[in-house]
Write a protein that holds these residues in place. Sequence first.
Motif, short mmCIF file in Angstrom:
data_model
loop_
_atom_site.label_atom_id
_atom_site.label_comp_id
_atom_site.label_asym_id
_atom_site.label_seq_id
_atom_site.Cartn_x
_atom_site.Cartn_y
_atom_site.Cartn_z
N ILE A 31 6.32 10.42 5.28
CA ILE A 31 6.68 9.01 5.04
C ILE A 31 5.51 8.29 4.37
CG2 ILE A 31 7.63 6.87 6.00
CD1 ILE A 31 8.28 8.24 8.56
N LEU A 32 4.29 8.60 4.88
CA LEU A 32 3.11 7.94 4.28
C LEU A 32 2.98 8.30 2.81
CD1 LEU A 32 0.64 8.45 7.25
CD2 LEU A 32 1.52 6.26 6.41
N ASP A 33 3.16 9.59 2.50
CA ASP A 33 3.00 10.04 1.11
C ASP A 33 4.06 9.41 0.22
OD1 ASP A 33 0.92 11.55 2.02
OD2 ASP A 33 2.04 13.46 2.02
N ARG A 34 5.30 9.43 0.72
CA ARG A 34 6.40 8.88 -0.09
C ARG A 34 6.22 7.37 -0.28
NH1 ARG A 34 9.80 9.39 -4.08
NH2 ARG A 34 11.96 8.80 -3.70
N SER A 35 5.80 6.68 0.77
CA SER A 35 5.66 5.22 0.64
C SER A 35 4.47 4.88 -0.28
CB SER A 35 5.53 4.53 2.00
OG SER A 35 4.34 4.88 2.64
N ASP A 36 3.48 5.76 -0.30
CA ASP A 36 2.36 5.59 -1.23
C ASP A 36 2.87 5.61 -2.67
OD1 ASP A 36 -0.32 5.28 -1.49
OD2 ASP A 36 -0.85 7.17 -0.53
N ALA A 37 3.66 6.66 -2.96
CA ALA A 37 4.18 6.81 -4.33
C ALA A 37 5.10 5.65 -4.70
CB ALA A 37 4.93 8.13 -4.45
N VAL A 65 12.87 4.10 5.35
CA VAL A 65 11.58 3.72 5.94
C VAL A 65 10.46 3.86 4.91
CG1 VAL A 65 9.88 4.32 7.70
CG2 VAL A 65 12.29 4.17 8.30
N ALA A 66 10.52 4.90 4.10
CA ALA A 66 9.48 5.06 3.07
C ALA A 66 9.51 3.85 2.13
CB ALA A 66 9.71 6.35 2.29
N ALA A 67 10.72 3.40 1.78
CA ALA A 67 10.84 2.24 0.88
C ALA A 67 10.35 0.97 1.59
CB ALA A 67 12.28 2.09 0.41
N GLN A 68 10.74 0.84 2.86
CA GLN A 68 10.30 -0.34 3.62
C GLN A 68 8.78 -0.41 3.69
OE1 GLN A 68 11.98 -1.76 7.64
NE2 GLN A 68 10.43 -0.31 8.26
N TRP A 69 8.16 0.71 4.03
CA TRP A 69 6.71 0.72 4.14
C TRP A 69 6.06 0.51 2.77
CZ3 TRP A 69 5.10 5.09 8.14
CH2 TRP A 69 5.65 4.78 9.39
N SER A 70 6.73 1.02 1.72
CA SER A 70 6.13 0.84 0.38
C SER A 70 6.11 -0.64 0.01
CB SER A 70 6.89 1.66 -0.66
OG SER A 70 8.13 1.06 -1.00
N ILE A 71 7.17 -1.35 0.37
CA ILE A 71 7.21 -2.79 0.07
C ILE A 71 6.09 -3.50 0.83
CG2 ILE A 71 8.59 -4.91 0.31
CD1 ILE A 71 11.12 -3.03 0.14
N VAL A 124 15.21 -0.70 -8.99
CA VAL A 124 14.46 0.55 -8.89
C VAL A 124 15.32 1.58 -8.17
CG1 VAL A 124 12.41 1.65 -7.90
CG2 VAL A 124 12.25 -0.67 -8.85
N ASP A 125 15.68 2.63 -8.89
CA ASP A 125 16.45 3.73 -8.29
C ASP A 125 15.43 4.72 -7.74
OD1 ASP A 125 17.72 6.10 -7.81
OD2 ASP A 125 18.66 6.28 -9.77
N ILE A 126 15.30 4.75 -6.41
CA ILE A 126 14.20 5.58 -5.87
C ILE A 126 14.46 7.07 -6.04
CG2 ILE A 126 13.20 3.93 -4.25
CD1 ILE A 126 14.67 5.43 -2.04
N ASP A 127 15.72 7.44 -6.25
CA ASP A 127 15.98 8.86 -6.48
C ASP A 127 15.35 9.33 -7.79
OD1 ASP A 127 17.29 9.14 -4.13
OD2 ASP A 127 19.29 8.83 -4.95
N ALA A 128 15.09 8.37 -8.67
CA ALA A 128 14.49 8.74 -9.96
C ALA A 128 12.96 8.76 -9.88
CB ALA A 128 14.94 7.75 -11.03
N ILE A 129 12.40 8.36 -8.72
CA ILE A 129 10.94 8.35 -8.60
C ILE A 129 10.51 9.58 -7.82
CG2 ILE A 129 8.93 7.12 -7.67
CD1 ILE A 129 10.53 4.56 -7.97
N THR A 130 9.92 10.52 -8.49
CA THR A 130 9.48 11.72 -7.79
C THR A 130 8.01 11.58 -7.44
OG1 THR A 130 9.31 12.71 -9.95
CG2 THR A 130 11.21 13.34 -8.62
N SER A 131 7.25 10.98 -8.30
CA SER A 131 5.85 10.69 -7.95
C SER A 131 5.41 9.51 -8.81
CB SER A 131 4.96 11.89 -8.21
OG SER A 131 4.92 12.12 -9.60
N ALA A 132 4.33 8.91 -8.44
CA ALA A 132 3.81 7.80 -9.24
C ALA A 132 2.30 7.89 -9.13
CB ALA A 132 4.31 6.48 -8.68
#
Length: 495
Positions: A31-37, A65-71, A124-132
């Motif tokens: 979750i941390l890694d995904r929310s980072d990206a 949750v990854a999206a929530q934490w990223s925000i 933002v379509d998060i399925d299209a975000i694999t890394s940033a």
Amino acid sequence: MNELPLITRARSHGAAIAFRSGTTTHTYQDILDRSDALASALLGEADDLKESRVALLLPGGFEYVAAQWSIWRAGGIKLPICLSATEPEWEYALTDSSVSIVVADAANAAKIAPLCARLGVRLVDIDAITSAPAKTLPQITSDRRAMILYTSGTTSKPKGVVTTHANIQAQIESLVQAWEWSARDRIPLFLPMHHIHGIINVTSCALWSGAMIEPFARFDLNAILNRVRVDAYTLFMAVPTIYVKLIQALESASSEDRAAIIGGFKRMRLMVSGSAALPASVHEQWTALTGQKLLERYGMTEIGMAISNLYHGERRPGAVGAPLPGVEVRLKTEGGQIITAEDEPGEIQVRGPGVFAAYWNRPEATAETFDGDWFRTGDMAVLERGYYRIMGRLSVDIIKSGGYKLSALEIEAALLEHPLIDECAVIGLPDDTWGEAVTAVCVFKDNATLELKTLREWCKDRLSVYKVPQSLLVVNELPRNAMGKVTKPAVKALF
Ligand code: MCA
Ligand code: AMP
């Protein structure tokens, strides 16, 4: 370093499994890694979202949750919107809070894309975000605003309830302490993720504690029961409607299935009910069936959870218990007297660090709802032998159906847009499954007629499914008082 405690704690849970769906698992580190990206993607060229509103249109689970934490980590305010809402309902939330970004998965992005295009909101379509590219994320202090949840009330349109990170943390810590959450806990998540019950009581408390969540895209009764019977869970949290549906399912199951499922419920360490009144009869039926004494608690979007039956101690059918840790509760008479004795009814008022900051852009509504630093809930209760018992709401215009709080005024405003409806009054009538059922009493124009089925069909583009009237009574005129005002008690008396 100013890092949110939720994030710091997640680091300490690192390799533990946070989410499991079938054979797919995600750890806290995932979750941390995904929310980072995702945070880096949301920020783009910016260093800090500076409390921009970011709407979330996702089912509960790892990506949510990854999206929530990223925000939060990017400095934004998260605004979860209802997956089953209609376009006008989405539009209202997005415009009322001036959302600048909508985050969705591919399926939901496709649904909301036309609205985002019309409003000029970034999607933002998060399925299209694999890394940033990893960015340095801003420092977030706990006094920042974190979340807006829309809640229906005594006004026609829902109001945005703003909570800070500190409010959210206080709401979580109170429940983790009272219900003794631990890293050994496992809980199913099937509640909608645009309300406190799913967001705080289930998901955030679990993740704060290092526990494991099994998400379901919806309340899939059979899939959940199949997991209950194999002891997948230690904890279970649901609204009364769900307990009614579970009782119905158990009663119609074969004796073999029933025994296996009941065994799973019996062995859980805690089962909680809330969001609406749990009828004492349902409480007692559940105990008779499973041997589990449900723990009923009381809360509200503006305050999180306030009152709860005891984890170690009495769980009284029909009562909501005593104030939770860190929460102060008092009752006040209509005349403004603070009630000190038992058995005297009054309005529940709540004070504490979990109480929300403000209604979004509504300073007057915010001021009106406070009595000094006490939040006025609009719920009536009485203290009996140390436990509060909820008696109902001060406003007849608030309906609770399936655990959702609905504004009769909002539904009336939608119905009045129907070309054949001249006047209408919406009420909630008692219902064994839903708590209250939305009921419309209408006067039609020029003796026109309209079937309930047709009206429901018409409503579905305008109102979420749970707001659509379940029944319709056609009258020649609505009951009014001497001042000519429609009186809801008289409307209810028609039934
Ligand atoms: C759906 N249906 C209804 C209602 N909702 N009928 C009457 N009244 C309703 N309220 C009908 C649909 O039209 C459909 O009919 C059928 O039921 C199935 O719809 P579906 O949406 O699939 O229902 P479900 O999945 O079985 O949903 C029931 C539910 C859901 C799981 C109980 O309502 C729910 O998740 N409620 C929880 C809400 C919640 O979390 N509230 C917390 C907010 P047909 O089959 O004819 O098409 S309050 C809060 O957060 C505070 C702080 C607190 O204290 O907790
Ligand atoms: P919401 O605005 O959706 O957060 O709903 C909060 C409202 O739900 C409260 O103001 C109460 O009217 C109702 N509520 C929540 N829990 C209970 C409960 N255990 N018993 C009765 N009503 C409840």
